[in-house]
Write an enzyme that holds these catalytic residues in place. Structure first.
Site, mmCIF file in Angstrom:
data_model
loop_
_atom_site.group_PDB
_atom_site.id
_atom_site.type_symbol
_atom_site.label_atom_id
_atom_site.label_comp_id
_atom_site.label_asym_id
_atom_site.label_seq_id
_atom_site.Cartn_x
_atom_site.Cartn_y
_atom_site.Cartn_z
ATOM 1 N N HIS A 13 0.788 -1.048 -0.088
ATOM 2 C CA HIS A 13 -0.096 -0.071 0.125
ATOM 3 C C HIS A 13 0.875 1.389 0.173
ATOM 4 O O HIS A 13 1.499 1.543 1.044
ATOM 5 C CB HIS A 13 -0.850 0.078 1.079
ATOM 6 C CG HIS A 13 -1.776 1.150 1.186
ATOM 7 N ND1 HIS A 13 -3.197 1.171 1.572
ATOM 8 C CD2 HIS A 13 -1.533 2.784 1.089
ATOM 9 C CE1 HIS A 13 -3.758 2.223 1.564
ATOM 10 N NE2 HIS A 13 -2.719 3.231 1.274
ATOM 11 N N HIS A 15 1.524 5.444 -1.670
ATOM 12 C CA HIS A 15 1.259 6.425 -2.604
ATOM 13 C C HIS A 15 2.517 7.251 -3.090
ATOM 14 O O HIS A 15 3.249 7.486 -2.258
ATOM 15 C CB HIS A 15 0.379 7.649 -1.609
ATOM 16 C CG HIS A 15 -0.849 7.398 -0.813
ATOM 17 N ND1 HIS A 15 -1.894 7.369 -1.388
ATOM 18 C CD2 HIS A 15 -0.900 6.535 0.203
ATOM 19 C CE1 HIS A 15 -2.951 6.791 -0.805
ATOM 20 N NE2 HIS A 15 -2.319 6.360 0.280
ATOM 21 N N LEU A 16 2.657 7.225 -4.297
ATOM 22 C CA LEU A 16 3.495 7.783 -5.053
ATOM 23 C C LEU A 16 3.398 9.034 -5.774
ATOM 24 O O LEU A 16 4.189 9.775 -6.258
ATOM 25 C CB LEU A 16 4.020 6.891 -6.244
ATOM 26 C CG LEU A 16 4.783 5.667 -5.895
ATOM 27 C CD1 LEU A 16 5.086 4.659 -7.129
ATOM 28 C CD2 LEU A 16 6.101 5.834 -5.131
ATOM 29 N N ARG A 17 1.955 9.610 -5.888
ATOM 30 C CA ARG A 17 1.504 10.566 -6.450
ATOM 31 C C ARG A 17 1.973 10.784 -7.948
ATOM 32 O O ARG A 17 2.287 9.581 -8.508
ATOM 33 C CB ARG A 17 2.173 11.977 -5.649
ATOM 34 C CG ARG A 17 1.982 11.882 -4.187
ATOM 35 C CD ARG A 17 0.539 11.934 -3.633
ATOM 36 N NE ARG A 17 0.587 11.862 -2.224
ATOM 37 C CZ ARG A 17 -0.549 11.497 -1.471
ATOM 38 N NH1 ARG A 17 -1.300 10.693 -1.790
ATOM 39 N NH2 ARG A 17 -0.302 11.885 -0.276
ATOM 40 N N ASN A 41 -5.275 7.357 -6.115
ATOM 41 C CA ASN A 41 -6.064 8.576 -5.685
ATOM 42 C C ASN A 41 -5.295 9.836 -5.983
ATOM 43 O O ASN A 41 -5.147 10.777 -5.215
ATOM 44 C CB ASN A 41 -6.409 8.820 -4.129
ATOM 45 C CG ASN A 41 -4.994 8.688 -3.185
ATOM 46 O OD1 ASN A 41 -4.021 8.080 -3.340
ATOM 47 N ND2 ASN A 41 -5.109 9.114 -1.949
ATOM 48 N N LYS A 103 -9.283 -0.349 -5.507
ATOM 49 C CA LYS A 103 -9.366 0.435 -4.345
ATOM 50 C C LYS A 103 -10.778 1.026 -3.834
ATOM 51 O O LYS A 103 -11.355 1.819 -4.769
ATOM 52 C CB LYS A 103 -8.257 1.520 -4.348
ATOM 53 C CG LYS A 103 -8.271 2.339 -2.832
ATOM 54 C CD LYS A 103 -7.778 1.601 -1.794
ATOM 55 C CE LYS A 103 -7.966 2.373 -0.591
ATOM 56 N NZ LYS A 103 -6.570 2.902 0.155
ATOM 57 N N HIS A 140 -10.115 1.181 2.058
ATOM 58 C CA HIS A 140 -9.970 2.250 3.118
ATOM 59 C C HIS A 140 -11.160 1.838 3.942
ATOM 60 O O HIS A 140 -12.359 2.240 3.717
ATOM 61 C CB HIS A 140 -9.889 3.681 2.562
ATOM 62 C CG HIS A 140 -9.659 4.550 3.651
ATOM 63 N ND1 HIS A 140 -8.469 5.311 3.939
ATOM 64 C CD2 HIS A 140 -10.595 4.903 4.765
ATOM 65 C CE1 HIS A 140 -8.386 6.098 5.046
ATOM 66 N NE2 HIS A 140 -9.838 5.741 5.551
ATOM 67 N N HIS A 178 -4.401 -0.631 6.074
ATOM 68 C CA HIS A 178 -3.938 -0.042 7.219
ATOM 69 C C HIS A 178 -4.876 -0.041 8.561
ATOM 70 O O HIS A 178 -5.616 0.764 8.867
ATOM 71 C CB HIS A 178 -3.654 1.484 6.669
ATOM 72 C CG HIS A 178 -4.483 2.172 6.021
ATOM 73 N ND1 HIS A 178 -6.120 2.063 6.293
ATOM 74 C CD2 HIS A 178 -4.695 2.802 4.870
ATOM 75 C CE1 HIS A 178 -6.557 2.836 5.309
ATOM 76 N NE2 HIS A 178 -5.850 3.221 4.604
ATOM 77 N N ASP A 251 1.510 2.613 3.569
ATOM 78 C CA ASP A 251 0.728 3.817 3.391
ATOM 79 C C ASP A 251 1.596 5.239 3.510
ATOM 80 O O ASP A 251 1.083 6.213 4.002
ATOM 81 C CB ASP A 251 -0.548 3.870 4.645
ATOM 82 C CG ASP A 251 -1.393 5.134 4.104
ATOM 83 O OD1 ASP A 251 -1.608 5.138 2.914
ATOM 84 O OD2 ASP A 251 -2.302 5.225 4.929
ATOM 85 N N HIS A 255 3.047 14.644 1.524
ATOM 86 C CA HIS A 255 2.166 15.968 1.217
ATOM 87 C C HIS A 255 3.536 16.882 1.668
ATOM 88 O O HIS A 255 3.997 16.650 2.726
ATOM 89 C CB HIS A 255 1.251 16.188 2.460
ATOM 90 C CG HIS A 255 0.088 15.196 1.897
ATOM 91 N ND1 HIS A 255 -1.067 15.523 1.257
ATOM 92 C CD2 HIS A 255 -0.343 14.117 2.955
ATOM 93 C CE1 HIS A 255 -2.111 14.453 1.298
ATOM 94 N NE2 HIS A 255 -1.431 13.608 2.072
HETATM 95 O O1 DOR Z 1 -3.333 9.260 6.065
HETATM 96 C C1 DOR Z 1 -3.715 9.165 4.802
HETATM 97 N N1 DOR Z 1 -3.141 9.534 3.625
HETATM 98 N N2 DOR Z 1 -4.484 7.967 4.781
HETATM 99 C C2 DOR Z 1 -5.160 7.779 3.361
HETATM 100 O O2 DOR Z 1 -5.990 7.001 3.573
HETATM 101 C C3 DOR Z 1 -4.684 8.743 2.321
HETATM 102 C C4 DOR Z 1 -3.383 9.158 2.379
HETATM 103 C C5 DOR Z 1 -3.039 10.148 1.278
HETATM 104 O O3 DOR Z 1 -3.226 9.871 0.114
HETATM 105 O O4 DOR Z 1 -2.524 11.110 1.564
HETATM 106 ZN ZN ZN Z 2 -3.349 5.149 1.835
#
Ligand code: DOR
Ligand code: ZN
Length: 353
Positions: A13, A15-17, A41, A103, A140, A178, A251, A255
């Site tokens: 799991h 996130h690479l953006r 996402n 997802k 989620h 998570h 996870d 950001h």
């Molecule tokens: O803390 C989180 N950040 N939980 C998530 O489910 C999404 C993720 C995000 O994409 O920033």
């Molecule tokens: Zn996530």
């Protein structure tokens, strides 16, 4: 023990953006992990086979700048489930080997989940098709009902959403992602082999006191939110149990720093850089270093029906604490690296294909 050899791990799991963030964070994951389930996402989300192919190609393109084992990193793509998802496109994406999972975001549950599912019954026909085609559903697991306290949202999701889905689709492979509560791990451990869960490194080492006592620490704010210590302890017990249904999903969710240090800060912990160090500490403290490989490298592929990596990794323990950067550059901004708040003595000494 000073040295530990294990199969090179995967992250189930991540996130690479995209764009500059992708280019900034990819190396951290690709250095230590062979594969990762990449979350869809984005803005706009990854909705179709074509979107997934294009996103996969952007990730692979970004990989070409890396060297050694990192250049071989394999992104495992996912589709973002909506009430308008075309089951035929989804199944074709899976059969073509473009996606490994789909997802489910309840609409409004977390970052970029606005296009998620409002009425779960509306996606039952897609879940039916996924069960038939044996496509994994990642969830989620939080309700968004404003009446439900944020600390109870996972437990209520299990009761209101997951339990009925399990009943309706007993052979749908589901990953409750998570997991943050004893309720979550107890539920998964009470189920059969079609039900798995992932656990993050941060939920194993910190609890809500770390986030809220003595000042608010925005870099510990994530969703599902950190729970009380008893839940953290239940997660450690589950992670170190060796149970085949329980595996690592970091996870890691970057950001840029100012969006977290903000009056309305974003949810997400960027932990990709030190995940293996944190986990080795947690497993050692639980006297369970012998279970680390199952959690990071064996259980995930078994659940997804993928081969275990042939590459190896060596973790080494040193006397003085390992120093990780506090931030990574990201264009003109920075990303703040997860600080577990304790000295880390294990580090990745060698990792190769
Ligand atoms: O803390 C989180 N950040 N939980 C998530 O489910 C999404 C993720 C995000 O994409 O920033
Ligand atoms: Zn996530």
């Amino acid at each position: 023990m000073k040295e530990l050899n294990l199969t090179r791990p995967d992250d189930w799991h991540l996130h690479l953006r995209d764009d500059v963030v992708l280019d900034s964070v990819l190396e951290a994951t690709a250095t230590d992990f062979s594969r990762a389930i990449v979350m869809p996402n984005l803005v706009p989300p990854v909705l179709t086979q074509k979107d997934a192919e294009q996103y996969r190609d952007r990730i692979k393109q970004s990989c070409q700048r890396l060297s050694g084992a990192a250049a071989e990193f394999e992104p495992l793509m996912t589709l973002y489930l909506t009430e308008a998802t075309d089951a035929n496109d989804l199944v074709s994406a899976h059969q073509a080997g473009v996606i490994q999972a789909v997802k489910l975001y309840p609409a409004g549950a977390t970052t970029n989940s606005a296009s998620g599912v409002q009425d779960i019954k509306k996606v039952y026909p897609v879940l039916e098709a996924m069960q038939k085609a044996d496509v994994v559903l990642c969830m989620h697991g939080e309700v968004t009902d404003p009446e439900i306290d944020i600390f109870d949202r996972e437990a209520v999701f299990i009761e209101r959403v997951l339990t009925p889905i399990r009943k309706a689709f007993p052979e749908l492979r589901i990953v409750l992602e998570h997991v943050t509560t004893a309720d979550g791990v107890n539920y998964v451990q009470s189920q059969d082999r079609y039900q798995a869960c992932t656990l993050t490194p941060h939920h194993l080492v910190i609890n809500r006191n770390h986030m809220l006592v003595g000042g608010i620490r925005p870099h510990y704010y994530c969703l599902p939110i950190l729970k009380r210590r008893e839940h953290q302890e239940a997660l450690v017990k589950a992670a170190t149990s060796g149970d085949a249904r329980i595996f690592l999903g970091t996870d890691s969710a970057p950001h840029v720093t100012h969006t977290k240090e903000n009056a309305c800060g974003c949810a997400g912990v960027f932990n990709a850089l030190n995940t293996m160090s944190v986990l080795a500490s947690v497993f050692e403290a639980a006297n369970a270093l012998d279970k680390l490989e199952a959690f990071t490298s064996l259980n995930g592929p078994a659940f997804y029906g993928l081969p275990v990596n042939s590459a190896k990794m060596t973790l080494r323990k040193q006397d003085e604490p390992v120093v990780f950067p506090q931030t990574l550059p990201c264009g003109d901004e920075t990303l703040t690296v997860f600080d577990p708040g304790m000295p880390l003595h294990w580090h990745v000494a060698k990792s190769a294909h």
